[in-house]
Design an enzyme around this catalytic site. Structure first.
Site, PDB file in Angstrom:
ATOM      1  N   LYS A  13       0.836  -1.213   0.000  1.00  0.00           N
ATOM      2  CA  LYS A  13       0.000   0.000   0.000  1.00  0.00           C
ATOM      3  C   LYS A  13       0.867   1.257   0.000  1.00  0.00           C
ATOM      4  CE  LYS A  13      -2.144  -0.946   3.879  1.00  0.00           C
ATOM      5  NZ  LYS A  13      -1.400  -2.140   4.311  1.00  0.00           N
ATOM      6  N   ARG A  85      -8.796   0.878   9.724  1.00  0.00           N
ATOM      7  CA  ARG A  85      -8.273  -0.455  10.014  1.00  0.00           C
ATOM      8  C   ARG A  85      -9.200  -1.226  10.943  1.00  0.00           C
ATOM      9  NH1 ARG A  85      -2.352   0.955   9.281  1.00  0.00           N
ATOM     10  NH2 ARG A  85      -1.188  -0.973   9.310  1.00  0.00           N
ATOM     11  N   ARG A 124      12.042  -5.587   4.615  1.00  0.00           N
ATOM     12  CA  ARG A 124      11.769  -4.180   4.300  1.00  0.00           C
ATOM     13  C   ARG A 124      12.746  -3.242   5.010  1.00  0.00           C
ATOM     14  NH1 ARG A 124       5.721  -1.945   4.781  1.00  0.00           N
ATOM     15  NH2 ARG A 124       5.992  -2.169   7.023  1.00  0.00           N
ATOM     16  N   ARG A 155      12.162  -0.803  10.558  1.00  0.00           N
ATOM     17  CA  ARG A 155      11.151  -0.398  11.529  1.00  0.00           C
ATOM     18  C   ARG A 155      11.071  -1.413  12.667  1.00  0.00           C
ATOM     19  NH1 ARG A 155       5.875   0.907   7.970  1.00  0.00           N
ATOM     20  NH2 ARG A 155       4.978  -0.189   9.743  1.00  0.00           N
ATOM     21  N   ARG A 166       1.016  -7.975  14.252  1.00  0.00           N
ATOM     22  CA  ARG A 166       0.345  -7.148  13.228  1.00  0.00           C
ATOM     23  C   ARG A 166      -0.562  -8.017  12.360  1.00  0.00           C
ATOM     24  NH1 ARG A 166       5.203  -4.346  10.440  1.00  0.00           N
ATOM     25  NH2 ARG A 166       3.667  -3.141   9.282  1.00  0.00           N
TER      26      ARG A 166
HETATM   27  P1  AMP Z   1       1.638   1.126   8.875  1.00  0.00           P
HETATM   28  O1  AMP Z   1       2.761   2.087   8.599  1.00  0.00           O
HETATM   29  O2  AMP Z   1       0.398   1.451   8.116  1.00  0.00           O
HETATM   30  O3  AMP Z   1       2.077  -0.310   8.711  1.00  0.00           O
HETATM   31  O4  AMP Z   1       1.266   1.304  10.418  1.00  0.00           O
HETATM   32  C1  AMP Z   1       2.212   1.053  11.426  1.00  0.00           C
HETATM   33  C2  AMP Z   1       1.520   0.969  12.766  1.00  0.00           C
HETATM   34  O5  AMP Z   1       0.884   2.215  13.078  1.00  0.00           O
HETATM   35  C3  AMP Z   1       0.415  -0.068  12.893  1.00  0.00           C
HETATM   36  O6  AMP Z   1       0.902  -1.379  13.145  1.00  0.00           O
HETATM   37  C4  AMP Z   1      -0.375   0.492  14.076  1.00  0.00           C
HETATM   38  O7  AMP Z   1       0.303   0.282  15.302  1.00  0.00           O
HETATM   39  C5  AMP Z   1      -0.329   1.985  13.791  1.00  0.00           C
HETATM   40  N1  AMP Z   1      -1.453   2.396  12.924  1.00  0.00           N
HETATM   41  C6  AMP Z   1      -1.374   2.911  11.672  1.00  0.00           C
HETATM   42  N2  AMP Z   1      -2.594   3.150  11.194  1.00  0.00           N
HETATM   43  C7  AMP Z   1      -3.467   2.786  12.160  1.00  0.00           C
HETATM   44  C8  AMP Z   1      -4.883   2.762  12.245  1.00  0.00           C
HETATM   45  N3  AMP Z   1      -5.661   3.179  11.227  1.00  0.00           N
HETATM   46  N4  AMP Z   1      -5.440   2.306  13.392  1.00  0.00           N
HETATM   47  C9  AMP Z   1      -4.689   1.897  14.429  1.00  0.00           C
HETATM   48  N5  AMP Z   1      -3.350   1.875  14.410  1.00  0.00           N
HETATM   49  C10 AMP Z   1      -2.735   2.307  13.279  1.00  0.00           C
END
Ligand code: AMP
Length: 209
Positions: A13, A85, A124, A155, A166
């Site tokens: 994404k 989410r 990654r 990360r 996750r």
């Molecule tokens: P991402 O970069 O989209 O993989 O997000 C990394 C982390 O940020 C996730 O594993 C969550 O801990 C937090 N996060 C990002 N977006 C959301 C969301 N919409 N709702 C809850 N936690 C989020």
């Protein structure tokens, strides 16, 4: 136009967002990127979110919904990456957009076999400065043109224990959104188990039809 990118962690994404936001002049809202920047700036929200993120848990809905609402009211044409989410977030988004007299045009669902996701995430590498995403198997790492200084890192939540968490959160809390958007007839399945270019072309085909 307002678009949601839905899919498991590691489905591409973020990578496609960079292309799509520039090709279709959409404001990219990545909740993960916003949270990482809040953490690095040590803001109140960053401090509240950090432990959830590092362990691979979702950040509580109330914090996320408030954070996105502020952005939505200011922007036209958004590309939502990593939000919503949970069903609660999706319903709040619907309410918020209705108040702003806007709607979601497409939800692109990024379909990748589960066994490939863990490998993608563990390979990654990200740039702390511009959020560009690479894989350890790439021949070179070239950041976006506006990156002032490349700072590569893995990360915290791309490490093995957090990856499993996750995936669990994705399955229990995010997969119900597939049905939610399917019923609204705005969801399009994208075969994201292809090269970056091929996935972009598949989406282009839909956007331009
Ligand atoms: P991402 O970069 O989209 O993989 O997000 C990394 C982390 O940020 C996730 O594993 C969550 O801990 C937090 N996060 C990002 N977006 C959301 C969301 N919409 N709702 C809850 N936690 C989020």
């Amino acid at each position: 136009m307002n678009i949601i990118l839905l899919g498991p962690p590691g489905s591409g994404k973020g990578t496609q967002s960079t292309y799509l936001s520039s090709a279709y002049k959409l404001n990219h809202i990545s909740t993960g990127d916003i949270l990482r920047s809040e953490i690095s700036d040590k803001t109140k929200l960053g401090l509240q979110a950090e432990s959830y993120m590092n362990s691979g848990d979702l950040v509580p809905d109330n914090l996320i919904i408030e954070m996105v609402s502020k952005k939505l009211s200011l922007l036209n044409s958004v590309l939502l990456d990593g939000f919503p989410r949970t069903l609660n977030q999706a319903e709040s988004l619907d309410n918020e957009l209705a108040l702003l007299e806007k709607k979601i045009d497409f939800v692109f669902y990024f379909d990748v076999p589960a066994e490939d996701l863990v490998l993608r995430l563990s390979q990654r590498i990200s740039c702390k400065n511009c959020s560009s995403i690479f894989s350890k198997i790439d021949k070179e790492y070239i950041c976006s043109s506006n990156c002032k200084e490349q700072i590569l890192y893995q990360r915290e939540d791309d490490k093995p224990e957090a990856i499993s968490k996750r995936m669990e959160s994705y399955i229990s809390l995010t997969t119900p959104l597939i049905d939610f958007y399917d019923k609204k007839r705005i969801m399009i399945n994208i075969n994201a188990n292809k090269s970056i270019l091929e996935v972009s072309k598949e989406i282009d085909g839909i956007m331009q039809s």
